[in-house]
Design a protein around this motif. Structure first.
Motif, PDB file in Angstrom:
ATOM      1  N   ARG A  43       0.832  -1.204   0.000  1.00  0.00           N
ATOM      2  CA  ARG A  43       0.000   0.000   0.000  1.00  0.00           C
ATOM      3  C   ARG A  43       0.865   1.252   0.000  1.00  0.00           C
ATOM      4  N   ASP A  44       2.022   1.202   0.676  1.00  0.00           N
ATOM      5  CA  ASP A  44       2.961   2.336   0.603  1.00  0.00           C
ATOM      6  C   ASP A  44       3.390   2.575  -0.842  1.00  0.00           C
ATOM      7  N   GLN A  45       3.678   1.487  -1.556  1.00  0.00           N
ATOM      8  CA  GLN A  45       4.103   1.599  -2.948  1.00  0.00           C
ATOM      9  C   GLN A  45       2.973   2.149  -3.818  1.00  0.00           C
ATOM     10  N   PHE A  46       1.761   1.619  -3.601  1.00  0.00           N
ATOM     11  CA  PHE A  46       0.604   2.065  -4.386  1.00  0.00           C
ATOM     12  C   PHE A  46       0.329   3.545  -4.134  1.00  0.00           C
ATOM     13  N   LEU A  47       0.288   3.914  -2.853  1.00  0.00           N
ATOM     14  CA  LEU A  47       0.013   5.306  -2.489  1.00  0.00           C
ATOM     15  C   LEU A  47       1.065   6.245  -3.073  1.00  0.00           C
ATOM     16  N   SER A  48       2.338   5.875  -2.964  1.00  0.00           N
ATOM     17  CA  SER A  48       3.409   6.754  -3.445  1.00  0.00           C
ATOM     18  C   SER A  48       3.314   6.964  -4.955  1.00  0.00           C
ATOM     19  N   GLN A  49       2.963   5.898  -5.703  1.00  0.00           N
ATOM     20  CA  GLN A  49       2.856   6.035  -7.155  1.00  0.00           C
ATOM     21  C   GLN A  49       1.672   6.911  -7.541  1.00  0.00           C
ATOM     22  N   LYS A  50       0.540   6.725  -6.854  1.00  0.00           N
ATOM     23  CA  LYS A  50      -0.635   7.563  -7.137  1.00  0.00           C
ATOM     24  C   LYS A  50      -0.364   9.026  -6.813  1.00  0.00           C
ATOM     25  N   ILE A  51       0.364   9.262  -5.719  1.00  0.00           N
ATOM     26  CA  ILE A  51       0.711  10.640  -5.347  1.00  0.00           C
ATOM     27  C   ILE A  51       1.621  11.243  -6.407  1.00  0.00           C
ATOM     28  N   GLY A  75       7.205   4.955   4.901  1.00  0.00           N
ATOM     29  CA  GLY A  75       7.339   4.114   3.721  1.00  0.00           C
ATOM     30  C   GLY A  75       7.216   4.909   2.440  1.00  0.00           C
ATOM     31  N   ILE A  76       6.275   5.851   2.404  1.00  0.00           N
ATOM     32  CA  ILE A  76       6.064   6.649   1.194  1.00  0.00           C
ATOM     33  C   ILE A  76       7.257   7.568   0.942  1.00  0.00           C
ATOM     34  N   LYS A  77       7.878   8.070   1.981  1.00  0.00           N
ATOM     35  CA  LYS A  77       9.086   8.908   1.825  1.00  0.00           C
ATOM     36  C   LYS A  77      10.156   8.169   1.035  1.00  0.00           C
ATOM     37  N   GLU A  78      10.253   6.860   1.249  1.00  0.00           N
ATOM     38  CA  GLU A  78      11.243   6.062   0.516  1.00  0.00           C
ATOM     39  C   GLU A  78      10.730   5.641  -0.858  1.00  0.00           C
ATOM     40  N   GLU A  79       9.491   5.182  -0.904  1.00  0.00           N
ATOM     41  CA  GLU A  79       8.960   4.586  -2.134  1.00  0.00           C
ATOM     42  C   GLU A  79       8.651   5.607  -3.215  1.00  0.00           C
ATOM     43  N   ILE A  80       8.436   6.857  -2.865  1.00  0.00           N
ATOM     44  CA  ILE A  80       8.052   7.858  -3.854  1.00  0.00           C
ATOM     45  C   ILE A  80       9.182   8.141  -4.840  1.00  0.00           C
ATOM     46  N   HIS A  81      10.398   7.759  -4.485  1.00  0.00           N
ATOM     47  CA  HIS A  81      11.539   7.959  -5.380  1.00  0.00           C
ATOM     48  C   HIS A  81      11.696   6.797  -6.361  1.00  0.00           C
ATOM     49  N   ASN A  82      10.858   5.760  -6.207  1.00  0.00           N
ATOM     50  CA  ASN A  82      10.904   4.600  -7.094  1.00  0.00           C
ATOM     51  C   ASN A  82       9.636   4.539  -7.937  1.00  0.00           C
ATOM     52  N   ASP A  83       9.721   3.835  -9.051  1.00  0.00           N
ATOM     53  CA  ASP A  83       8.540   3.643  -9.906  1.00  0.00           C
ATOM     54  C   ASP A  83       7.882   2.303  -9.556  1.00  0.00           C
ATOM     55  N   HIS A  84       6.545   2.298  -9.505  1.00  0.00           N
ATOM     56  CA  HIS A  84       5.815   1.092  -9.124  1.00  0.00           C
ATOM     57  C   HIS A  84       4.713   0.801 -10.135  1.00  0.00           C
ATOM     58  N   ASP A  85       4.506  -0.445 -10.400  1.00  0.00           N
ATOM     59  CA  ASP A  85       3.500  -0.898 -11.365  1.00  0.00           C
ATOM     60  C   ASP A  85       2.155  -1.040 -10.659  1.00  0.00           C
ATOM     61  N   LEU A  86       1.267  -0.071 -10.868  1.00  0.00           N
ATOM     62  CA  LEU A  86      -0.041  -0.095 -10.196  1.00  0.00           C
ATOM     63  C   LEU A  86      -0.877  -1.294 -10.635  1.00  0.00           C
ATOM     64  N   LYS A  87      -0.740  -1.688 -11.887  1.00  0.00           N
ATOM     65  CA  LYS A  87      -1.507  -2.831 -12.379  1.00  0.00           C
ATOM     66  C   LYS A  87      -1.099  -4.105 -11.642  1.00  0.00           C
TER      67      LYS A  87
END
Length: 388
Positions: A194-202, A221-233
Motif C-alpha cells: 500500500r505504501d508503494q501504491f500510495l506513493s505512485q498515485k501521489i 514508507g512513502i518517503k522512501e517509495e516515492i523515489h521509485n517507480d511502481h506498477d499499479l496494475k
C-alpha cells in the motif's frame, strides 16, 4: 499544523507535502484544513479507494445491497470482514466520541473549496483483503475469521494507551495488529504494497504542488517509495490461486466416492454404513453451524441436506444454499440495511439483523460442512479399513 506532522519532498520542480494524520484524532481534520488552505495545492491525494470514497460521499447505501448477489459472488466472508471493521470503528466512536476518517472528509471538502484536483490514492480494500487471504493458508484463514468475529463481539474497552498507538496506524492495521504478529509476511500486502501504491498515485497526481492526506503509519514508507517507480496494475492484481488446494479439493471427494463404491461392491452393508456416516457428519455439522447463526428451521434443514452433496463438489458450498434459503425466507428489509452499522456494534444486534444473520449462516454452515468433510471422510476410511 505542527511541522512534525508534515513532510515535504522535492522531486525536480515538484513539491509533495505529506500530512501524517491520526485516523482517530479529533484535531487531524482541522490540521488538514489549515495546510490545504495555506498551501493552495494543485492536487489533494487522500488515503481512500473508490468504494470507501463512495461510502463517505453517499453514505453507506446498505439498502441498495443485493444480498442474493453477495452470496452468489462468494463475497459473504469479505462483507463480514468489512462489517467487522465498521464495528471496530463504532466501538472507538462510542467510547471516545471520535469518528474515524474525519480528516479524509476534510481533505475532500478542502480540495473542492480550493479548486484542487482530488485523487483517490489508496488501493481497493477488497484487493488488499484478497492478497491477505491468499497469503495465510488454511490455518491462517481460520484464525483470521475467529479474530474478526471475536472482534465484533468483544466487550473489551480500548485503553488510552491503545488509542495513542492507533493514532500512528490506520484502522485496518490496528484491527489486525495481533494477527500480523503471528503472520509477519502479512506486512507486505497490508503495509509495504500500500505504501508503494500510495506513493505512485501521489507521484502521478496532476500539478507541481501536491498535498497528500495519509495515516501517519504510511508516511515513512512513502518517503522512501516515492523515489521509485511502481506498477499499479501489478499491485492491483489478485494473485492466482495455487493449484494445490484445487487438487486437494477434487481429490478428497474422488477418493471418498471411490472408497464407498468399492466397499459397496465388496460389502454392501459396510457401504451403507459409510454412506450414513458421511451424510450424518457432513449434514449435522453444517446444520449446527446454521443453527448457531440462528437460521430458520428450513435453513438448518437445507444445510443438512446440501452439505453431504456439496462436499463432493468443490464448486459449490452448503453455506450458499443455506444462506440463499435464509435470505428467501427472512428477506432483509430497508431498515435492516440502514441499521447495519449500528447493529454490528453488539452481539444482540448482529444476530437480530437479518443481513448479518444471513452472512453468519453462510460462513458458519460452510465451516461446519468443511469440518464434517474431514471427520466424515476419516470415518469412511475407518470403516473401509475395518472391512477389508
Amino acid at each position: 499544523m505542527s511541522e512534525e506532522n508534515v513532510t515535504r519532498i522535492h522531486i525536480d520542480d515538484r513539491e509533495f507535502i505529506l500530512i501524517g494524520t491520526a485516523h482517530v484524532s479529533k484535531t487531524s481534520a482541522e490540521e488538514v484544513k489549515e495546510v490545504i488552505e495555506a498551501e493552495n495545492p494543485d492536487s489533494v491525494c487522500i488515503e481512500l479507494d473508490q468504494g470507501r470514497y463512495n461510502s463517505i460521499v453517499e453514505g453507506n447505501k446498505w439498502k441498495d445491497m443485493d444480498i442474493f448477489k453477495v452470496i452468489r459472488e462468494k463475497k459473504a466472508t469479505l462483507l463480514l470482514m468489512n462489517l467487522a471493521i465498521s464495528s471496530f470503528q463504532n466501538r472507538m466512536a462510542k467510547q471516545f466520541g471520535i469518528s474515524p476518517g474525519q480528516e479524509m472528509i476534510q481533505g475532500i471538502d478542502s480540495a473542492k473549496e480550493t479548486g484542487a484536483d482530488l485523487v483517490l490514492a489508496d488501493r481497493n480494500i477488497q484487493t488488499t483483503f484478497s492478497r491477505v487471504w491468499r497469503n495465510i493458508g488454511l490455518k491462517g484463514k481460520a484464525l483470521l475469521l475467529m479474530q474478526v468475529i471475536g472482534g465484533i463481539f468483544s466487550k473489551e474497552t480500548i485503553s488510552e494507551a491503545d488509542l495513542e498507538k492507533m493514532k500512528s496506524e490506520d484502522t485496518l492495521n490496528a484491527m489486525l495488529h495481533e494477527f500480523t504478529q503471528s503472520f509477519p509476511r502479512l506486512k507486505k500486502p497490508l503495509i509495504d504494497e500500500r505504501d508503494q501504491f500510495l506513493s505512485q498515485k501521489i507521484k502521478e497526481a496532476p500539478g507541481n504542488k501536491i498535498v497528500a492526506v495519509l495515516g501517519a503509519a504510511h508516511v515513512p514508507g512513502i518517503k522512501e517509495e516515492i523515489h521509485n517507480d511502481h506498477d499499479l496494475k501489478r499491485l492491483s492484481q489478485v494473485p492466482p490461486k495455487s493449484n494445490a488446494p484445487k487438487i486437494i479439493a477434487w481429490s478428497i471427494p474422488i477418493i471418498i466416492l471411490a472408497i464407498i463404491a468399492y466397499t459397496f461392491y465388496a460389502n454392501p452393508s459396510a457401504g451403507i454404513q459409510q454412506s450414513i456416516s458421511w451424510v450424518i457428519w457432513n449434514g449435522s455439522l453444517s446444520a449446527i453451524g446454521a443453527a448457531a447463526a440462528l437460521g430458520h428451521p428450513i435453513t438448518i434443514l437445507t444445510a443438512f441436506i446440501a452439505a453431504p452433496i456439496t462436499s463432493l463438489n468443490p464448486l459449490i458450498a452448503a453455506g450458499w444454499f443455506a444462506g440463499l434459503m435464509q435470505a428467501y425466507i427472512k428477506r432483509p428489509n430497508v431498515r435492516d440495511f440502514e441499521n447495519l452499522t449500528e447493529d454490528v456494534f453488539s452481539v444482540k444486534g448482529f444476530w437480530n439483523n437479518k443481513v448479518t444473520r444471513i452472512l453468519l449462516v453462510v460462513v458458519l454452515a460452510n465451516l461446519g460442512s468443511s469440518l464434517g468433510t474431514f471427520i466424515g471422510g476419516a470415518d469412511v476410511i475407518r470403516l473401509f479399513l475395518e472391512n477389508l
